[in-house]
Design a protein around this motif. Structure first.
Motif, mmCIF file in Angstrom:
data_model
loop_
_atom_site.group_PDB
_atom_site.id
_atom_site.type_symbol
_atom_site.label_atom_id
_atom_site.label_comp_id
_atom_site.label_asym_id
_atom_site.label_seq_id
_atom_site.Cartn_x
_atom_site.Cartn_y
_atom_site.Cartn_z
ATOM 1 N N HIS A 153 0.875 -1.166 0.000
ATOM 2 C CA HIS A 153 0.000 0.000 0.000
ATOM 3 C C HIS A 153 0.917 1.221 0.000
ATOM 4 O O HIS A 153 1.840 1.303 0.808
ATOM 5 N N ILE A 154 0.674 2.180 -0.903
ATOM 6 C CA ILE A 154 1.536 3.348 -1.021
ATOM 7 C C ILE A 154 0.729 4.627 -0.823
ATOM 8 O O ILE A 154 -0.417 4.728 -1.270
ATOM 9 N N ARG A 155 1.333 5.581 -0.119
ATOM 10 C CA ARG A 155 0.740 6.912 0.049
ATOM 11 C C ARG A 155 1.824 7.951 -0.210
ATOM 12 O O ARG A 155 3.000 7.717 0.098
ATOM 13 N N TRP A 156 1.400 9.098 -0.759
ATOM 14 C CA TRP A 156 2.344 10.142 -1.149
ATOM 15 C C TRP A 156 1.983 11.450 -0.451
ATOM 16 O O TRP A 156 0.816 11.871 -0.446
ATOM 17 N N PHE A 157 2.986 12.123 0.088
ATOM 18 C CA PHE A 157 2.765 13.409 0.750
ATOM 19 C C PHE A 157 3.714 14.448 0.165
ATOM 20 O O PHE A 157 4.936 14.238 0.103
ATOM 21 N N SER A 158 3.152 15.576 -0.263
ATOM 22 C CA SER A 158 3.974 16.741 -0.594
ATOM 23 C C SER A 158 4.219 17.510 0.693
ATOM 24 O O SER A 158 3.644 17.188 1.738
ATOM 25 N N PRO A 159 5.055 18.556 0.675
ATOM 26 C CA PRO A 159 5.237 19.337 1.897
ATOM 27 C C PRO A 159 3.960 20.020 2.382
ATOM 28 O O PRO A 159 3.853 20.386 3.555
ATOM 29 N N LEU A 160 2.973 20.153 1.485
ATOM 30 C CA LEU A 160 1.740 20.869 1.841
ATOM 31 C C LEU A 160 0.573 19.953 2.156
ATOM 32 O O LEU A 160 -0.287 20.299 2.970
ATOM 33 N N GLN A 161 0.531 18.765 1.526
ATOM 34 C CA GLN A 161 -0.664 17.926 1.667
ATOM 35 C C GLN A 161 -0.410 16.520 1.115
ATOM 36 O O GLN A 161 0.546 16.299 0.371
ATOM 37 N N GLU A 162 -1.305 15.595 1.487
ATOM 38 C CA GLU A 162 -1.280 14.279 0.857
ATOM 39 C C GLU A 162 -1.831 14.402 -0.551
ATOM 40 O O GLU A 162 -2.793 15.137 -0.794
ATOM 41 N N VAL A 163 -1.225 13.700 -1.494
ATOM 42 C CA VAL A 163 -1.690 13.719 -2.880
ATOM 43 C C VAL A 163 -2.188 12.319 -3.249
ATOM 44 O O VAL A 163 -1.752 11.313 -2.679
ATOM 45 N N ASP A 164 -3.108 12.268 -4.222
ATOM 46 C CA ASP A 164 -3.727 10.975 -4.536
ATOM 47 C C ASP A 164 -2.946 10.162 -5.560
ATOM 48 O O ASP A 164 -3.220 8.975 -5.747
ATOM 49 N N PHE A 165 -1.937 10.767 -6.223
ATOM 50 C CA PHE A 165 -1.203 10.044 -7.259
ATOM 51 C C PHE A 165 0.106 10.767 -7.532
ATOM 52 O O PHE A 165 0.114 11.971 -7.772
ATOM 53 N N CYS A 166 1.208 10.027 -7.498
ATOM 54 C CA CYS A 166 2.516 10.618 -7.783
ATOM 55 C C CYS A 166 3.372 9.592 -8.515
ATOM 56 O O CYS A 166 3.657 8.517 -7.972
ATOM 57 N N GLY A 167 3.789 9.927 -9.722
ATOM 58 C CA GLY A 167 4.554 8.984 -10.530
ATOM 59 C C GLY A 167 6.009 8.861 -10.131
ATOM 60 O O GLY A 167 6.536 7.750 -10.001
ATOM 61 N N HIS A 168 6.692 9.996 -9.912
ATOM 62 C CA HIS A 168 8.133 9.902 -9.680
ATOM 63 C C HIS A 168 8.446 9.256 -8.332
ATOM 64 O O HIS A 168 9.429 8.531 -8.196
ATOM 65 N N ALA A 169 7.593 9.477 -7.313
ATOM 66 C CA ALA A 169 7.814 8.828 -6.019
ATOM 67 C C ALA A 169 7.456 7.346 -6.073
ATOM 68 O O ALA A 169 7.981 6.538 -5.294
ATOM 69 N N THR A 170 6.575 6.975 -7.000
ATOM 70 C CA THR A 170 6.292 5.553 -7.238
ATOM 71 C C THR A 170 7.517 4.889 -7.861
ATOM 72 O O THR A 170 7.918 3.785 -7.456
ATOM 73 N N LEU A 171 8.114 5.553 -8.836
ATOM 74 C CA LEU A 171 9.349 5.039 -9.451
ATOM 75 C C LEU A 171 10.452 4.919 -8.410
ATOM 76 O O LEU A 171 11.166 3.905 -8.343
ATOM 77 N N ALA A 172 10.601 5.938 -7.568
ATOM 78 C CA ALA A 172 11.626 5.913 -6.526
ATOM 79 C C ALA A 172 11.402 4.760 -5.559
ATOM 80 O O ALA A 172 12.352 4.086 -5.132
#
Length: 285
Positions: A72-91
């Motif tokens: 299960h993956i979740r992504w957070f920017s410095p401002l908020q949680e985002v629903d989809f992020c490609g580059h952090a998925t690749l990382a």
């Protein structure tokens, strides 16, 4: 509490290029507020958090016949949680493949995009299988979009994530200036600017080996994003239709820059790229 954290530069094979993401693999979820605080402290465009899910017996790696690890993956920017992020998925996939070189495939699950399958290819790139998020053309443009960019759009498209501004020349993409405060009025939508490279009429960058280039101004991070995998799930099908080809090579022309290999397959978009480790360490909470 100590947490292992790795920072990976995605969509590049060279450190200090592409887009950086932090990856933290957890035994179980920690508090949302704490994850947001970590992302804020990191000040990277995204920090990804992973929790391994129970192995499903029906899922197996096509190469090794081992059960495919699922997270299960979740992504957070410095401002908020985002629903989809490609580059952090690749990382994230890079870290898992690098930790266990015998792996050739992993799966991630996120509520907004479902199950994502990531494959380690023989050429060293990691291929991600994403939903097709092709945008639709719009003719009634928000005033903030017109006022927030220094160059007038030729065409504008929109999907659930962003506005897509098409320009006549790659030089427009390279030279356009954003008014961050004005574009912020479009939130939660970001703004991508793009052009096919075949229109380039000079000897300057971008390299004509690319089918199209882009830049992305993100409301989630409050500025320009270096390289944005998720936006290419819209850019790739948009340019596939315009150029009459399903396999495209893209370049995101930020100051760091990044290369994305895209293939449109019906309702899916395959996006592949390199990644490289920048930092491994432990954070104290």
């Amino acid at each position: 509490m100590q947490l292992d954290m790795t920072i990976v530069d995605a969509f590049t094979d060279t450190v200090f290029k592409g887009n950086s993401a932090a990856v933290i693999v957890l035994d179980k979820w920690i508090d949302d507020t704490l994850m947001q605080s970590i992302a804020m402290q990191n000040k990277l465009s995204e920090t990804a958090f992973l929790v391994r899910q129970p192995v499903q017996s029906a899922e197996a790696d096509n190469t090794t016949n081992r059960p495919t690890p699922s997270y299960h993956i979740r992504w957070f920017s410095p401002l908020q949680e985002v629903d989809f992020c490609g580059h952090a998925t690749l990382a994230s996939a890079y870290l898992l493949f690098d930790t266990d070189p015998s792996l050739s495939q992993v799966q991630f699950y996120a509520k907004a995009v479902g199950v994502l399958t990531l494959t380690k290819r023989a050429d060293g790139k990691i291929q991600m299988d994403f939903p097709n998020q092709k945008p639709e053309r719009i003719t009634s443009l928000p005033q903030a979009l017109i006022e927030g960019l220094s160059i007038k759009p030729v065409e504008v498209y929109q999907n659930q994530k962003a506005y897509f501004v098409v320009y006549e020349q790659p030089s427009d993409v390279l030279n356009v200036k954003q008014d961050t405060q004005v574009l912020a009025k479009l939130a939660p939508y970001g703004v991508a600017v793009t052009c096919q490279t075949q229109n380039e009429d000079s000897d300057n960058e971008p390299d004509l080996k690319y089918d199209f280039i882009s830049r992305y101004f993100s409301s989630a991070i409050g500025g320009e994003d270096p390289v944005t995998g998720s936006i290419h799930t819209a850019l790739a099908p948009l340019w596939a239709e315009k150029l009459g080809k399903d396999t495209l090579l893209a370049y995101q022309a930020s100051s760091r820059g990044g290369e994305l290999e895209c293939e449109v397959q019906g309702d899916r978009v395959l996006i592949a790229g390199h990644a490289v480790r920048y930092l491994s360490g432990t954070i104290e909470i």
